[in-house]
Design an enzyme around this catalytic site. Structure first.
Site, mmCIF file in Angstrom:
data_model
loop_
_atom_site.group_PDB
_atom_site.id
_atom_site.type_symbol
_atom_site.label_atom_id
_atom_site.label_comp_id
_atom_site.label_asym_id
_atom_site.label_seq_id
_atom_site.Cartn_x
_atom_site.Cartn_y
_atom_site.Cartn_z
ATOM 1 N N ASP A 126 14.192 -2.077 -4.802
ATOM 2 C CA ASP A 126 15.477 -1.152 -5.251
ATOM 3 C C ASP A 126 15.912 -0.946 -6.264
ATOM 4 O O ASP A 126 16.343 -2.512 -6.455
ATOM 5 C CB ASP A 126 16.400 -1.733 -4.000
ATOM 6 C CG ASP A 126 17.758 -0.631 -4.043
ATOM 7 O OD1 ASP A 126 17.665 0.450 -4.478
ATOM 8 O OD2 ASP A 126 18.856 -1.321 -3.353
ATOM 9 N N GLU A 146 -8.563 9.581 4.444
ATOM 10 C CA GLU A 146 -7.858 8.432 5.539
ATOM 11 C C GLU A 146 -8.924 9.411 6.590
ATOM 12 O O GLU A 146 -8.561 10.506 6.758
ATOM 13 C CB GLU A 146 -6.468 8.442 5.489
ATOM 14 C CG GLU A 146 -6.076 7.448 6.238
ATOM 15 C CD GLU A 146 -4.976 7.317 7.138
ATOM 16 O OE1 GLU A 146 -4.310 6.827 7.729
ATOM 17 O OE2 GLU A 146 -4.383 8.543 7.049
ATOM 18 N N ASP A 198 -0.188 10.394 -2.394
ATOM 19 C CA ASP A 198 -0.704 10.529 -1.190
ATOM 20 C C ASP A 198 0.006 12.206 -0.842
ATOM 21 O O ASP A 198 0.440 12.450 -1.162
ATOM 22 C CB ASP A 198 0.388 9.989 -0.234
ATOM 23 C CG ASP A 198 -0.311 8.917 0.731
ATOM 24 O OD1 ASP A 198 -1.268 9.558 1.683
ATOM 25 O OD2 ASP A 198 -0.487 8.145 0.974
ATOM 26 N N ASN A 232 18.797 0.451 -7.345
ATOM 27 C CA ASN A 232 20.745 0.990 -7.573
ATOM 28 C C ASN A 232 21.713 0.616 -6.188
ATOM 29 O O ASN A 232 22.551 0.783 -5.559
ATOM 30 C CB ASN A 232 20.527 2.825 -7.879
ATOM 31 C CG ASN A 232 20.040 3.449 -6.014
ATOM 32 O OD1 ASN A 232 19.295 2.503 -4.756
ATOM 33 N ND2 ASN A 232 20.297 4.886 -6.398
ATOM 34 N N ASP A 289 21.321 0.320 -2.237
ATOM 35 C CA ASP A 289 21.630 1.204 -1.791
ATOM 36 C C ASP A 289 20.659 0.661 -0.400
ATOM 37 O O ASP A 289 20.837 1.118 0.730
ATOM 38 C CB ASP A 289 21.481 3.126 -2.092
ATOM 39 C CG ASP A 289 19.790 3.518 -2.312
ATOM 40 O OD1 ASP A 289 18.954 2.301 -2.741
ATOM 41 O OD2 ASP A 289 19.679 4.507 -2.745
ATOM 42 N N ASP A 293 -4.180 11.668 3.706
ATOM 43 C CA ASP A 293 -3.940 11.463 4.948
ATOM 44 C C ASP A 293 -4.538 12.203 5.762
ATOM 45 O O ASP A 293 -4.769 14.043 6.706
ATOM 46 C CB ASP A 293 -2.302 11.716 5.334
ATOM 47 C CG ASP A 293 -1.672 11.183 6.570
ATOM 48 O OD1 ASP A 293 -1.025 9.149 5.816
ATOM 49 O OD2 ASP A 293 -0.880 11.818 7.612
ATOM 50 N N HIS A 323 -0.034 0.605 4.919
ATOM 51 C CA HIS A 323 1.042 -0.048 5.440
ATOM 52 C C HIS A 323 1.142 0.588 7.078
ATOM 53 O O HIS A 323 2.366 0.789 7.197
ATOM 54 C CB HIS A 323 1.952 1.142 4.411
ATOM 55 C CG HIS A 323 1.446 2.623 4.640
ATOM 56 N ND1 HIS A 323 0.333 2.798 4.095
ATOM 57 C CD2 HIS A 323 1.631 3.621 5.515
ATOM 58 C CE1 HIS A 323 -0.378 4.587 4.233
ATOM 59 N NE2 HIS A 323 0.727 4.359 5.484
ATOM 60 N N ASP A 324 0.051 0.937 7.247
ATOM 61 C CA ASP A 324 0.286 0.865 8.351
ATOM 62 C C ASP A 324 -0.843 -0.428 9.748
ATOM 63 O O ASP A 324 -0.226 -0.200 10.862
ATOM 64 C CB ASP A 324 -1.197 2.275 9.500
ATOM 65 C CG ASP A 324 -0.257 3.441 8.962
ATOM 66 O OD1 ASP A 324 0.822 3.637 8.276
ATOM 67 O OD2 ASP A 324 -1.202 4.164 8.057
ATOM 68 N N ASP A 339 13.139 2.573 -4.940
ATOM 69 C CA ASP A 339 12.962 3.330 -5.245
ATOM 70 C C ASP A 339 11.659 3.525 -6.825
ATOM 71 O O ASP A 339 11.507 2.731 -7.071
ATOM 72 C CB ASP A 339 14.547 3.893 -5.831
ATOM 73 C CG ASP A 339 14.944 2.945 -6.834
ATOM 74 O OD1 ASP A 339 14.135 2.668 -7.444
ATOM 75 O OD2 ASP A 339 15.998 2.526 -5.563
HETATM 76 O O1 ISL Z 1 -1.013 3.300 12.787
HETATM 77 C C1 ISL Z 1 -1.689 4.004 13.105
HETATM 78 C C2 ISL Z 1 -1.338 4.135 14.372
HETATM 79 O O2 ISL Z 1 -1.383 3.062 15.631
HETATM 80 C C3 ISL Z 1 -2.284 4.596 12.977
HETATM 81 O O3 ISL Z 1 -3.384 5.781 14.144
HETATM 82 C C4 ISL Z 1 -1.772 5.787 11.653
HETATM 83 O O4 ISL Z 1 -1.578 6.694 12.166
HETATM 84 C C5 ISL Z 1 -3.677 6.322 11.186
HETATM 85 O O5 ISL Z 1 -4.086 5.485 10.766
HETATM 86 C C6 ISL Z 1 -2.613 7.598 10.384
HETATM 87 O O6 ISL Z 1 -2.310 7.063 9.703
HETATM 88 C C7 ISL Z 1 -1.489 8.116 8.552
HETATM 89 O O7 ISL Z 1 -0.840 9.118 8.906
HETATM 90 C C8 ISL Z 1 0.533 8.489 10.106
HETATM 91 C C9 ISL Z 1 1.298 8.446 9.091
HETATM 92 O O8 ISL Z 1 2.033 7.746 10.001
HETATM 93 C C10 ISL Z 1 0.732 6.907 8.879
HETATM 94 O O9 ISL Z 1 1.868 5.934 8.042
HETATM 95 C C11 ISL Z 1 -0.556 7.526 7.660
HETATM 96 O O10 ISL Z 1 -0.975 5.815 7.109
HETATM 97 C C12 ISL Z 1 0.516 10.179 9.795
HETATM 98 O O11 ISL Z 1 1.362 10.467 8.837
HETATM 99 CA CA CA Z 2 17.856 2.758 -4.050
#
Ligand code: ISL
Ligand code: CA
Length: 554
Positions: free
Chosen positions: A21, A256, A98, A23, A25, A199, A329-330, A29
């Protein structure tokens, strides 16, 4: 196999909301990323995958885009973004953006128009259906709980959303829509970016029958995935996208693709088919899901993991191209899931590093993995921020499902584990920000942070840098064939990389026990790197300590 820059790339994934971050908040960013650009360069990575930074009301942290050609206010401006691209390119680091075009935000102007009336010009940009005697058009369950259909009272039709209702699915059957998407792709490519991570790109073509799916036991809703995963026109759409835009640039594209077989993966990524550069698939991160899917977990079974990794390596050895990763990140933190985040935190974090940077495919390192960040010790659901959790929580309450099982799953595999702020130093809020951040910092930041590891040559961070350099210096780790060794060994994961370049033997003890293991002609190899400073080798036998890994070269 043809040589390509994106096969040789090592990708570092940045989740901008949680990186730095600038700034105060409490939200990471673009300027924050620029502040840390020397750090990124110091890792030796040569590409960045940036999670979505486009305009978004943030129901799903940027995966719900309301303007594809502008930047989210929280993250800064288009100018900041241009500066970031520039700074990365100066350092020879590529930028992969992305691309979220299976769905948009419900605040996107296309959707606002689409829902106005049945004869609106944009109506057909989304998927609208009549109800079924007062019920939704079919029984499909959304990834984020509940029906995939939402009733719009104004026109009395339902729209489809595979994810949350604020993420309506775009209708790829509509050619105008497809060409609008190609146009926005071109917009970013013309700015000079180096590729896209796409995605859920294997969900863009829906089987037009919209038939009911098999009913799931816990929620009573249906599994629609056979009708939207790898649907009937997906390859046609990708080939069209490739021909219209992608092929005109020297870029990489990573799709993905949840729920793909190795054959599907080859279809998406084979170089002669002109679709995508590589897939990003999920089989190995689904092995600890229980019988109710991700909300009921079980132990990660090493044999299943190993067989699964072997299968993908072998099946894509000559054709197609895969992404190699242990988290994103998932997903929960890799060391908490596949290693031991207590007694053997350092050793197992380094082991996973050796593994992911020595398999075949393009490796992805998620921010914080390079310092061995761990899962967050959730105590209450109020600490969560993920819409996936909140939506499921509603179902758990409505259907009176087992709350403890649910909360345990959140702790083990909830997505917020990976989204806690990057741990830069031991100052308050881990040096991520100077006020309360949007999501809590992991309390272990005073021990696990970048500053503490930077000048420590035994740290996970130093090890990552060394291993990244090794990968870059040894094309054999990229292009050589992958050969599994001793598939049935219950503790050791070992393989060779054999081909035109130097040969490698990789030996990884994925257990917290000491194990002896013999290898043929071990004396012909030299040790290239190990996560232990001393290795015990007697003739052809290695006495492996807990989580010990060795990469040999010949
Ligand atoms: O982490 C999941 C849910 O349990 C996966 O099914 C995930 O939703 C799936 O891999 C798709 O992910 C991507 O599209 C989603 C988004 O929320 C995720 O962050 C992204 O990586 C919808 O756009
Ligand atoms: Ca910020």
């Amino acid at each position: 196999m043809k040589k390509k820059w994106w096969k040789e790339a090592i990708v570092y994934q940045i989740y901008p909301r949680s990186f730095k971050d600038s700034n105060g908040d409490g939200i990471g960013d673009l300027k924050g990323i620029i502040e840390k650009i020397d750090y990124i360069e110091s890792l030796g990575v040569n590409a960045i995958w940036l999670n979505p930074v486009y305009k978004s009301p943030n129901y799903d942290n940027g995966y719900d885009i309301s303007d594809y050609k502008d930047i989210m206010d929280d993250f800064g401006s288009l100018e900041d973004w241009e500066k970031l691209l520039d700074e990365l390119h100066k350092r020879n680091i590529k930028l992969i953006m992305d691309l979220v075009v299976n769905h948009s935000s419900f605040e996107h102007k296309w959707f606002l128009e689409s829902k106005k009336s049945k004869d609106n010009k944009y109506r057909d940009y989304y998927i609208w259906k009549e109800g079924n005697n007062g019920n939704p058009p079919n029984n499909w369950e959304s990834f984020f709980s509940g029906s995939v259909w939402e009733l719009d009272e104004n026109t009395n039709e339902y729209y489809l959303h595979l994810f949350t209702k604020e993420q309506p699915d775009l209708n790829w059957e509509n050619k105008d829509l497809r060409y609008e998407i190609y146009d926005l792709i071109k917009f970013w490519l013309d700015k000079g970016i180096d590729g896209f991570r796409m995605d859920v790109i294997n969900m863009i073509s829906k089987n037009q029958s919209y038939m009911d799916g098999f009913v799931k036991r816990d929620t009573g809703l249906g599994d629609g995935s056979p009708y939207y995963l790898n649907g009937p026109r997906v390859h046609e759409f990708l080939k069209e996208m490739n021909k219209e835009v992608l092929s005109k640039y020297d870029i990489m594209t990573v799709g993905e693709t949840p729920g793909v077989s190795t054959n599907d993966a080859i279809d998406y990524s084979d170089e002669t088919r002109n679709e995508l550069s590589m897939v990003f698939q999920f089989e190995h991160v689904g092995l600890d899901y229980g019988e109710k899917g991700k909300w009921s977990t079980k132990e990660m079974d090493f044999m299943k993991l190993k067989k699964n990794l072997f299968k993908w390596q072998v099946d894509l050895n000559k054709q197609g191209w895969n992404s190699i990763y242990f988290m994103n990140h998932d997903q929960p933190r890799s060391v908490s899931r596949f290693g031991n985040d207590k007694e053997y935190l350092n050793e197992s974090a380094k082991l996973l590093c050796m593994c992911s940077l020595s398999m075949k495919g393009t490796p992805y390192i998620y921010q914080g993995d390079e310092i061995g960040m761990t899962n967050y010790p959730f105590k209450t659901i109020e600490e969560c921020r993920d819409i996936e959790v909140f939506n499921r929580y509603k179902v758990v309450k409505e259907k009176k499902l087992d709350y403890d099982e649910f909360f345990n799953a959140i702790k083990k595999i909830g997505r917020d584990n990976s989204r806690t702020p990057m741990q830069w130093n031991a100052n308050e809020f881990a040096g991520f920000t100077n006020r309360k951040p949007w999501i809590n910092v992991n309390p272990n930041y005073s021990e696990i942070n970048v500053e503490a590891q930077t000048n420590d040559k035994n740290s996970v961070l130093s090890f990552y840098k060394e291993m990244i350099n090794i990968r870059k210096d040894n094309l054999g780790l990229v292009y050589n064939d992958f050969l599994p060794i001793d598939i049935d060994d219950e503790n050791i994961f070992s393989y060779k990389r054999v081909g035109n370049e130097n040969e490698f033997l990789i030996v990884l003890n994925f257990s917290d026990r000491a194990i002896n293991k013999e290898f043929e002609n071990l004396n012909e190899y030299n040790i290239l790197i190990s996560n232990y400073s001393k290795n015990e080798i007697i003739n052809n036998e290695i006495l492996l300590k807990p989580y010990e890994g060795i990469i040999f070269i010949k």
